[in-house]
Scaffold this motif. Sequence first.
Motif, PDB file in Angstrom:
ATOM      1  N   ASP A  29      -8.253  -2.243   4.759  1.00 19.72           N
ATOM      2  CA  ASP A  29      -8.128  -1.190   3.739  1.00 19.72           C
ATOM      3  C   ASP A  29      -7.928  -1.741   2.334  1.00 19.72           C
ATOM      4  O   ASP A  29      -7.635  -0.994   1.409  1.00 19.72           O
ATOM      5  CB  ASP A  29      -6.971  -0.234   4.093  1.00 19.72           C
ATOM      6  N   TYR A  80      -1.255  -3.824   2.359  1.00 22.86           N
ATOM      7  CA  TYR A  80      -2.699  -3.752   2.559  1.00 22.86           C
ATOM      8  C   TYR A  80      -3.120  -4.771   3.609  1.00 22.86           C
ATOM      9  O   TYR A  80      -2.567  -5.867   3.693  1.00 22.86           O
ATOM     10  CB  TYR A  80      -3.444  -4.060   1.261  1.00 22.86           C
ATOM     11  N   TYR A 104       0.875  -1.182   0.000  1.00 25.25           N
ATOM     12  CA  TYR A 104       0.000   0.000   0.000  1.00 25.25           C
ATOM     13  C   TYR A 104       0.907   1.226   0.000  1.00 25.25           C
ATOM     14  O   TYR A 104       1.381   1.660   1.034  1.00 25.25           O
ATOM     15  CB  TYR A 104      -0.875  -0.051   1.249  1.00 25.25           C
TER      16      TYR A 104
END
Length: 254
Positions: A75, A71, A64
Amino acid sequence: MIIRTNEQEIIFIQQHDHGFLSGEMARHFNPQLLGRTERFEDVVLAAYEHDRSWIGLDKTPIWYDAEQVPYTFMDFPLALKLAFYRIGLDEIEAMNPYASLLCSMHFASFFHLEEQQEVVGFLRKERERQKRVREQLGELPEDLIHSHFRLLQFCDDLSLFVCLNKPGVSKEDEFPWYQEGFERTEPFNRDTGKPLVAEWVSEKEIRVAPFPFTVPFTTILKYKTVAKENIRKLGIDKAYHAASWLEQEITFVQ
Protein backbone atom coordinates in the motif's frame (compact mmCIF):
# COMPACT_ATOMS: atom_id res chain seq x y z
CA MET A 1 8.72 -3.16 4.09
CA ILE A 2 7.02 -6.48 4.66
CA ILE A 3 5.24 -6.59 8.00
CA ARG A 4 3.33 -9.07 10.15
CA THR A 5 1.43 -8.08 13.24
CA ASN A 6 0.20 -9.72 16.39
CA GLU A 7 -1.49 -8.34 19.47
CA GLN A 8 1.66 -6.92 21.03
CA GLU A 9 4.24 -6.56 18.24
CA ILE A 10 4.97 -5.71 14.62
CA ILE A 11 7.53 -7.77 12.71
CA PHE A 12 9.45 -5.79 10.08
CA ILE A 13 11.34 -7.30 7.13
CA GLN A 14 13.20 -5.03 4.76
CA GLN A 15 12.61 -5.75 1.09
CA HIS A 16 16.30 -6.17 0.30
CA ASP A 17 16.54 -8.84 3.01
CA HIS A 18 13.58 -10.58 1.41
CA GLY A 19 15.59 -10.25 -1.81
CA PHE A 20 18.56 -11.98 -0.19
CA LEU A 21 16.30 -14.91 0.65
CA SER A 22 15.08 -14.97 -2.97
CA GLY A 23 18.68 -15.11 -4.15
CA GLU A 24 19.44 -18.03 -1.83
CA MET A 25 16.54 -19.91 -3.38
CA ALA A 26 17.71 -19.17 -6.92
CA ARG A 27 21.29 -20.20 -6.05
CA HIS A 28 20.07 -23.63 -4.88
CA PHE A 29 17.52 -24.12 -7.67
CA ASN A 30 18.10 -27.10 -9.95
CA PRO A 31 19.03 -25.50 -13.30
CA GLN A 32 18.08 -28.69 -15.14
CA LEU A 33 14.42 -27.75 -14.48
CA LEU A 34 14.92 -24.73 -16.71
CA GLY A 35 15.69 -26.90 -19.73
CA ARG A 36 18.93 -25.02 -20.41
CA THR A 37 21.72 -23.63 -18.25
CA GLU A 38 22.93 -20.47 -20.02
CA ARG A 39 23.07 -17.25 -17.96
CA PHE A 40 22.05 -19.04 -14.77
CA GLU A 41 24.37 -16.91 -12.61
CA ASP A 42 22.74 -13.77 -14.06
CA VAL A 43 19.34 -15.03 -12.89
CA VAL A 44 20.73 -15.70 -9.42
CA LEU A 45 22.03 -12.11 -9.28
CA ALA A 46 18.63 -10.83 -10.42
CA ALA A 47 16.96 -12.73 -7.58
CA TYR A 48 19.36 -11.37 -4.95
CA GLU A 49 19.11 -7.79 -6.19
CA HIS A 50 15.55 -7.50 -7.52
CA ASP A 51 14.26 -5.42 -4.59
CA ARG A 52 17.25 -3.14 -4.12
CA SER A 53 14.90 -0.29 -5.13
CA TRP A 54 13.57 -0.43 -1.59
CA ILE A 55 16.90 0.07 0.21
CA GLY A 56 16.40 3.81 0.61
CA LEU A 57 12.67 3.56 1.30
CA ASP A 58 13.15 0.92 3.99
CA LYS A 59 15.65 2.84 6.11
CA THR A 60 12.76 3.77 8.36
CA PRO A 61 9.09 2.75 8.40
CA ILE A 62 6.45 5.34 7.49
CA TRP A 63 3.23 5.39 9.48
CA TYR A 64 -0.05 4.93 7.56
CA ASP A 65 -2.46 7.10 9.54
CA ALA A 66 -5.63 5.80 7.88
CA GLU A 67 -4.91 2.21 8.93
CA GLN A 68 -2.87 2.88 12.09
CA VAL A 69 -0.07 0.60 10.91
CA PRO A 70 3.17 1.20 8.97
CA TYR A 71 2.97 1.30 5.18
CA THR A 72 3.85 -1.99 3.53
CA PHE A 73 5.04 -2.79 0.02
CA MET A 74 1.38 -3.45 -0.86
CA ASP A 75 0.00 0.00 0.00
CA PHE A 76 3.03 2.31 -0.24
CA PRO A 77 2.28 5.55 -2.17
CA LEU A 78 2.54 4.78 -5.88
CA ALA A 79 4.45 7.79 -7.24
CA LEU A 80 7.27 7.49 -4.71
CA LYS A 81 7.43 3.72 -5.15
CA LEU A 82 7.74 3.99 -8.93
CA ALA A 83 10.51 6.59 -8.66
CA PHE A 84 12.54 4.26 -6.45
CA TYR A 85 11.77 1.26 -8.68
CA ARG A 86 13.50 3.11 -11.51
CA ILE A 87 16.52 3.97 -9.35
CA GLY A 88 16.97 0.34 -8.35
CA LEU A 89 16.57 -0.94 -11.90
CA ASP A 90 19.19 1.57 -13.10
CA GLU A 91 21.58 0.22 -10.45
CA ILE A 92 20.92 -3.37 -11.48
CA GLU A 93 21.47 -2.52 -15.15
CA ALA A 94 24.87 -1.07 -14.24
CA MET A 95 25.73 -4.36 -12.50
CA ASN A 96 24.36 -6.80 -15.07
CA PRO A 97 22.18 -5.86 -18.05
CA TYR A 98 20.56 -9.30 -18.36
CA ALA A 99 19.58 -9.26 -14.68
CA SER A 100 18.05 -5.81 -15.21
CA LEU A 101 16.01 -7.15 -18.15
CA LEU A 102 14.48 -9.83 -15.92
CA CYS A 103 13.88 -7.40 -13.04
CA SER A 104 12.34 -4.85 -15.40
CA MET A 105 9.96 -7.50 -16.73
CA HIS A 106 9.17 -8.46 -13.12
CA PHE A 107 8.25 -4.93 -12.03
CA ALA A 108 6.34 -4.19 -15.23
CA SER A 109 4.22 -7.29 -14.59
CA PHE A 110 2.76 -5.62 -11.48
CA PHE A 111 0.73 -3.20 -13.58
CA HIS A 112 -2.05 -4.35 -15.87
CA LEU A 113 -3.84 -1.02 -16.31
CA GLU A 114 -2.12 2.04 -17.69
CA GLU A 115 -4.70 4.63 -16.66
CA GLN A 116 -2.54 6.41 -14.07
CA GLN A 117 -0.01 8.81 -15.55
CA GLU A 118 2.77 7.61 -13.24
CA VAL A 119 2.26 4.03 -14.41
CA VAL A 120 2.20 5.05 -18.09
CA GLY A 121 5.53 6.81 -17.71
CA PHE A 122 7.09 3.97 -15.73
CA LEU A 123 6.06 1.30 -18.23
CA ARG A 124 7.26 3.39 -21.18
CA LYS A 125 10.70 3.76 -19.58
CA GLU A 126 10.88 0.04 -18.77
CA ARG A 127 9.94 -0.97 -22.31
CA GLU A 128 12.75 1.28 -23.50
CA ARG A 129 15.13 -0.38 -21.02
CA GLN A 130 14.13 -3.86 -22.15
CA LYS A 131 14.60 -2.93 -25.82
CA ARG A 132 17.99 -1.35 -25.08
CA VAL A 133 19.26 -4.38 -23.16
CA ARG A 134 18.06 -6.82 -25.81
CA GLU A 135 19.87 -4.82 -28.48
CA GLN A 136 23.01 -4.65 -26.33
CA LEU A 137 23.10 -8.39 -25.61
CA GLY A 138 22.21 -9.54 -29.11
CA GLU A 139 20.05 -12.52 -29.96
CA LEU A 140 18.40 -13.91 -26.81
CA PRO A 141 16.19 -17.02 -27.04
CA GLU A 142 12.67 -16.11 -25.90
CA ASP A 143 12.18 -19.45 -24.17
CA LEU A 144 15.33 -18.83 -22.12
CA ILE A 145 14.21 -15.35 -21.07
CA HIS A 146 10.75 -16.50 -20.04
CA SER A 147 12.11 -19.52 -18.17
CA HIS A 148 14.43 -17.22 -16.20
CA PHE A 149 11.61 -14.71 -15.64
CA ARG A 150 9.46 -17.56 -14.29
CA LEU A 151 12.26 -18.59 -11.91
CA LEU A 152 12.69 -15.02 -10.64
CA GLN A 153 8.97 -14.77 -9.94
CA PHE A 154 8.95 -18.13 -8.16
CA CYS A 155 11.84 -17.15 -5.90
CA ASP A 156 10.14 -13.84 -5.12
CA ASP A 157 6.88 -15.65 -4.30
CA LEU A 158 8.51 -18.35 -2.17
CA SER A 159 10.43 -15.73 -0.21
CA LEU A 160 7.19 -13.80 0.34
CA PHE A 161 5.63 -17.06 1.53
CA VAL A 162 8.31 -17.16 4.24
CA CYS A 163 8.01 -13.47 5.13
CA LEU A 164 4.21 -13.23 5.25
CA ASN A 165 3.66 -16.30 7.41
CA LYS A 166 4.30 -16.95 11.07
CA PRO A 167 6.92 -19.71 11.27
CA GLY A 168 5.32 -23.13 11.61
CA VAL A 169 1.83 -21.95 10.60
CA SER A 170 -0.67 -24.63 9.58
CA LYS A 171 -1.67 -24.81 5.92
CA GLU A 172 -5.22 -23.61 6.58
CA ASP A 173 -3.94 -20.54 8.46
CA GLU A 174 -1.35 -19.45 5.89
CA PHE A 175 -1.43 -16.03 4.26
CA PRO A 176 -3.87 -16.74 1.39
CA TRP A 177 -1.74 -15.83 -1.64
CA TYR A 178 0.07 -19.17 -1.91
CA GLN A 179 -2.15 -21.72 -0.20
CA GLU A 180 -2.91 -23.42 -3.53
CA GLY A 181 0.67 -23.25 -4.79
CA PHE A 182 2.79 -20.86 -6.83
CA GLU A 183 1.49 -19.53 -10.13
CA ARG A 184 3.54 -20.16 -13.28
CA THR A 185 5.58 -22.98 -11.67
CA GLU A 186 3.92 -25.82 -13.60
CA PRO A 187 6.95 -26.21 -15.94
CA PHE A 188 9.12 -26.90 -12.87
CA ASN A 189 6.95 -29.88 -11.90
CA ARG A 190 7.87 -32.74 -14.20
CA ASP A 191 5.81 -35.20 -12.14
CA THR A 192 2.29 -33.84 -12.62
CA GLY A 193 2.58 -30.44 -14.31
CA LYS A 194 0.78 -28.82 -11.37
CA PRO A 195 2.06 -25.79 -9.42
CA LEU A 196 4.76 -26.25 -6.80
CA VAL A 197 3.37 -26.11 -3.26
CA ALA A 198 5.10 -25.09 -0.01
CA GLU A 199 4.14 -25.81 3.58
CA TRP A 200 5.69 -25.36 6.99
CA VAL A 201 6.57 -28.67 8.62
CA SER A 202 8.06 -27.06 11.76
CA GLU A 203 8.97 -23.57 12.95
CA LYS A 204 12.28 -23.84 11.08
CA GLU A 205 11.52 -26.14 8.15
CA ILE A 206 9.59 -25.70 4.89
CA ARG A 207 8.82 -28.44 2.41
CA VAL A 208 8.42 -27.53 -1.28
CA ALA A 209 6.88 -30.27 -3.40
CA PRO A 210 8.02 -31.52 -5.74
CA PHE A 211 11.45 -30.43 -4.52
CA PRO A 212 12.98 -27.96 -7.03
CA PHE A 213 16.39 -27.50 -5.40
CA THR A 214 19.61 -29.44 -5.88
CA VAL A 215 19.91 -30.23 -2.15
CA PRO A 216 18.15 -29.30 1.10
CA PHE A 217 19.65 -26.06 2.41
CA THR A 218 19.51 -23.69 5.36
CA THR A 219 19.58 -19.90 5.18
CA ILE A 220 18.61 -16.90 7.29
CA LEU A 221 16.21 -13.97 7.10
CA LYS A 222 16.93 -10.72 8.96
CA TYR A 223 14.05 -8.98 10.72
CA LYS A 224 13.09 -6.71 13.60
CA THR A 225 10.36 -7.14 16.18
CA VAL A 226 9.01 -3.86 17.60
CA ALA A 227 6.61 -3.66 20.53
CA LYS A 228 3.48 -1.64 19.77
CA GLU A 229 3.85 -0.02 23.18
CA ASN A 230 7.26 1.32 22.16
CA ILE A 231 5.76 2.73 18.96
CA ARG A 232 3.13 4.56 21.04
CA LYS A 233 5.77 5.94 23.40
CA LEU A 234 8.61 6.74 21.02
CA GLY A 235 7.04 7.01 17.57
CA ILE A 236 7.65 4.62 14.72
CA ASP A 237 11.09 5.91 13.71
CA LYS A 238 12.75 5.80 17.15
CA ALA A 239 11.05 2.55 18.15
CA TYR A 240 12.17 0.83 14.95
CA HIS A 241 15.78 1.97 15.16
CA ALA A 242 16.01 1.07 18.86
CA ALA A 243 15.02 -2.53 18.10
CA SER A 244 17.76 -5.12 17.56
CA TRP A 245 18.24 -7.07 14.36
CA LEU A 246 17.25 -10.71 14.67
CA GLU A 247 17.77 -13.71 12.37
CA GLN A 248 15.24 -16.36 11.44
CA GLU A 249 16.77 -19.69 10.37
CA ILE A 250 14.91 -21.54 7.61
CA THR A 251 15.68 -24.96 6.15
CA PHE A 252 14.11 -26.14 2.90
CA VAL A 253 13.56 -29.89 3.08
CA GLN A 254 12.33 -32.60 0.72
